[in-house]
Design an enzyme around this catalytic site. Sequence first.
Site, short mmCIF file in Angstrom:
data_model
loop_
_atom_site.label_atom_id
_atom_site.label_comp_id
_atom_site.label_asym_id
_atom_site.label_seq_id
_atom_site.Cartn_x
_atom_site.Cartn_y
_atom_site.Cartn_z
N CYS A 43 0.85 -1.30 0.59
CA CYS A 43 -0.18 -0.22 0.01
C CYS A 43 0.54 1.79 -0.22
O CYS A 43 1.19 2.37 -1.15
CB CYS A 43 -0.25 -0.35 1.16
N CYS A 48 -1.20 1.83 -3.00
CA CYS A 48 -2.90 2.67 -2.98
C CYS A 48 -2.49 4.53 -2.98
O CYS A 48 -2.65 5.01 -3.31
CB CYS A 48 -3.07 2.63 -1.76
N LYS A 51 -0.17 5.18 -5.87
CA LYS A 51 -1.37 4.97 -6.74
C LYS A 51 -1.94 6.76 -6.88
O LYS A 51 -1.87 7.50 -7.51
CB LYS A 51 -2.31 4.30 -6.35
N ALA A 115 12.68 -13.92 6.14
CA ALA A 115 11.86 -15.00 6.39
C ALA A 115 11.13 -15.33 6.13
O ALA A 115 10.35 -15.71 5.65
CB ALA A 115 11.26 -13.96 8.36
N TYR A 178 -9.18 -3.41 -10.88
CA TYR A 178 -8.78 -2.18 -10.12
C TYR A 178 -7.35 -1.73 -10.31
O TYR A 178 -7.56 0.02 -11.28
CB TYR A 178 -8.27 -2.89 -8.41
N GLU A 182 -7.65 2.21 -13.09
CA GLU A 182 -6.97 2.95 -12.23
C GLU A 182 -5.77 4.01 -13.27
O GLU A 182 -5.54 4.92 -13.45
CB GLU A 182 -6.47 2.71 -11.15
N HIS A 437 -27.14 22.08 0.25
CA HIS A 437 -27.26 22.56 -1.27
C HIS A 437 -26.04 23.55 -1.73
O HIS A 437 -26.21 24.61 -0.79
CB HIS A 437 -28.63 22.94 -1.07
N GLU A 442 -25.63 15.64 -2.27
CA GLU A 442 -27.31 15.73 -2.06
C GLU A 442 -27.99 15.63 -3.24
O GLU A 442 -29.19 14.96 -2.27
CB GLU A 442 -27.49 16.96 -1.65
P1 NDP Z 1 -8.50 -7.60 -10.33
O1 NDP Z 1 -8.56 -9.30 -9.94
O2 NDP Z 1 -9.01 -5.80 -9.86
O3 NDP Z 1 -8.85 -8.03 -12.12
C1 NDP Z 1 -8.21 -8.82 -12.85
C2 NDP Z 1 -8.51 -8.37 -14.44
O4 NDP Z 1 -7.79 -9.41 -14.79
C3 NDP Z 1 -9.94 -8.62 -14.58
O5 NDP Z 1 -10.39 -8.08 -15.52
C4 NDP Z 1 -10.01 -10.69 -15.53
O6 NDP Z 1 -10.81 -10.49 -16.08
C5 NDP Z 1 -8.50 -10.11 -15.12
N1 NDP Z 1 -7.75 -11.63 -14.91
C6 NDP Z 1 -7.41 -12.27 -14.06
N2 NDP Z 1 -7.12 -13.58 -14.70
C7 NDP Z 1 -6.20 -13.78 -15.20
C8 NDP Z 1 -5.96 -14.71 -16.22
N3 NDP Z 1 -6.09 -15.47 -15.37
N4 NDP Z 1 -5.70 -14.16 -17.61
C9 NDP Z 1 -5.89 -13.04 -17.81
N5 NDP Z 1 -6.67 -11.57 -17.30
C10 NDP Z 1 -7.01 -12.52 -16.18
O7 NDP Z 1 -7.00 -7.30 -10.59
P2 NDP Z 1 -5.77 -5.98 -9.89
O8 NDP Z 1 -5.20 -6.83 -10.53
O9 NDP Z 1 -6.47 -5.21 -10.74
O10 NDP Z 1 -5.97 -5.49 -8.51
C11 NDP Z 1 -5.87 -6.85 -7.46
C12 NDP Z 1 -6.20 -6.01 -5.85
O11 NDP Z 1 -5.65 -5.68 -5.09
C13 NDP Z 1 -7.69 -5.82 -6.78
O12 NDP Z 1 -8.39 -7.00 -6.23
C14 NDP Z 1 -8.17 -5.03 -5.39
O13 NDP Z 1 -8.91 -6.67 -4.38
C15 NDP Z 1 -6.63 -4.33 -4.91
N6 NDP Z 1 -6.80 -3.08 -4.86
C16 NDP Z 1 -7.39 -1.93 -5.00
C17 NDP Z 1 -7.29 -0.77 -5.09
C18 NDP Z 1 -8.69 -0.04 -4.38
O14 NDP Z 1 -8.97 -0.59 -3.19
N7 NDP Z 1 -8.51 1.34 -4.92
C19 NDP Z 1 -6.61 -0.13 -6.61
C20 NDP Z 1 -5.81 -1.48 -7.04
C21 NDP Z 1 -6.01 -3.34 -5.99
P3 NDP Z 1 -11.96 -10.61 -15.70
O15 NDP Z 1 -12.82 -9.79 -16.05
O16 NDP Z 1 -12.29 -12.65 -16.10
O17 NDP Z 1 -12.71 -11.51 -14.23
#
Ligand code: NDP
Length: 448
Positions: A43, A48, A51, A115, A178, A182, A437, A442
Site C-alpha cells: 500500500c 494505494c 497510485k 524470513a 482495479y 486506475e 445545497h 445532496e
Molecule cells: P482484479 O482482480 O481487480 O482484476 C483482474 C483482472 O484481470 C480482471 O479484469 C480479470 O478478468 C483479469 N484476469 C484475471 N485472471 C486472468 C488471467 N489468468 N488471464 C487474463 N486475465 C485475467 O486485479 P488487479 O490486479 O487489478 O488488483 C488486485 C487487487 O488489488 C484487487 O482485487 C483489489 O483488491 C486490490 N486493489 C485495490 C485498489 C483499490 O482499493 N482502489 C486499487 C488497486 C488494487 P475478468 O474480467 O475475467 O475478471
Amino acid sequence: MADFDYDLFVIGAGSGGVRAARVAASHGAKVAIAEEYRIGGTCVIRGCVPKKLLVYGSHFAEDLEDAENYGWSFENAKFDWNRLRDHVLGDVDRLNGLYEKTLESHGVERIMERAVVNGSNTVKLSSGREISAKYILVAVGGWPFVPEFEGSEHCITSNEVFHLDELPKRVVIAGAGYIALEFAGILNALGSHVTVVNRSNVILRGYDESLRDRLLQITMSRGIEYKFHCPFQKVVKREDGAFDVHLEGQDPIIADQILVATGRRPKTDGLGLETAGIELGENGEIPVDEYSRTSCDSIYAVGDVTDRIQLTPVAIREGQAFADTVFGDKPSTVDYDCVPSAVFSQPPLAGVGLTEGEARNTYGNIKVYSSDFRPMKNVFARRQERGLYKLIVEVPTEKVLGLHMIGPDAPEILQAAAIAVKAGLTKQDFDNTVALHPSMAEELVLMR
Ligand code: NDP
C-alpha cells in the site's frame, strides 16, 4: 512454558503486519518483524499511496482543461513525468521513514531480511539464523500474477509502473480490474494512448453494472480503447524498442509499455508453511479461521496472504484483531459485512453493500432508486460527463442494501454514506435528512 526468543515474530511489514506488531508490543509482547524489501508494504511502497498521488497529479489535465470556462488561461502548461515520479517516490520514502519510526517507538525489533517459517515456533532468516517465537504472524501480502504467454518478460506490473523512465506514448494494459482501470485513467490523462485488453467482456467484475457501463462510456469518450475477449497470445520486441502485442483474433497492437494487471496472488511460494503442517488453498492463500489462526495453533495470518478481502483497511483491522485477541486478552474478529471500496479511475467509482444484481439474487423483491445527473461543475465547464448514484433497497422495509456511485469525489462521499448503510438505515432515513445545497452529495437524499 518453553522459552522463546520473542513472544511474536511477524513476517512482512505491510499494513497488517505493522499494525499487529505495534499493537502486540503495546500490549506488552516482545516483538520482532522481518521485511525483505521496505517497511510499509504494497500500500505504502507500490500501491494505494503512490497510485493516489499519481491520480491527483494526472487530474490536473482535466482541471486545466475545465479551468478555461472558469476564466483561467494557462499558456504553455507543461507536464514533466520525471518530476511527478520523483516527488511521488520521495513521499514514499517519507512514509517509509514514518513506518520505521512507529515500529521503533513501540520497541518492535526490525529485521531487514527474508524470513520463512521453519516449524510451528521457528522462523529462519535468509542469513541462516533461526529464531523462535511463541506466535508467528504471516503477513507477507500478495504479488502481481502474470499469466503465461510468450514474451511476458517484456511486460511490467504495478511493481514497476511507478518507476518508469519516461511516460510511454502507447500503453497496452492487460486486465480490466482495479489496477488496470486506475492506471488507464492516470496514463490517459497524462497523454498516453491507452488500450485496455481483457479476457472477458466486462470491466471491474463485482461492481454494479450500471456504474461499470457509465465508466466504460466516459473513459471511451476520453480516448481509452477497449478490447474484450482478447487473451494475450504473445509479445514480441521490435527493432525500434517498442512491442507488438498479439491478441487472439485481432491485429497486433504496438505498445511502448505493457502493464499486466491481471490480479494479485498470495505471496506464499517458498514460505515454509508445510514445515508447520499448513496446507495452502487453491490460490496459494493461507486458510485461517475467524481469529486469523491457521491450522497450526501458534501461527496466524492476516491481510492479502489470506485472500479474504484484498484491501488495506481490512488487513489493518485483521492485524489489530489478531493482536487484541492474542496479546490483549480481548478476543476480536473482523466484520466483513458492508466493506466500502472504491476504484480511483477517472471519474472514480465507489460502492458499499449489495449491487443491484446481488440484491435481486438474494432478496428477489428489491427497489432501485437512482440519480443520473450532470454535476454543476461539469455543466459550467461544458463537460458532458454525468454522475450516477444508486440506492438499492429491500421491499417493503426500504432498508438500504447497497449504495453505488460514480462521479467526481465519489469515494469521499461514499465513505460518509457507508456509515448509514452499515447502520442499516432506510430510504426514509436518507430522505429525512435535508439536502446540503449545492453539492453533488445532496443527490443521496433526493433519489427517486
Ligand atoms: P482484479 O482482480 O481487480 O482484476 C483482474 C483482472 O484481470 C480482471 O479484469 C480479470 O478478468 C483479469 N484476469 C484475471 N485472471 C486472468 C488471467 N489468468 N488471464 C487474463 N486475465 C485475467 O486485479 P488487479 O490486479 O487489478 O488488483 C488486485 C487487487 O488489488 C484487487 O482485487 C483489489 O483488491 C486490490 N486493489 C485495490 C485498489 C483499490 O482499493 N482502489 C486499487 C488497486 C488494487 P475478468 O474480467 O475475467 O475478471
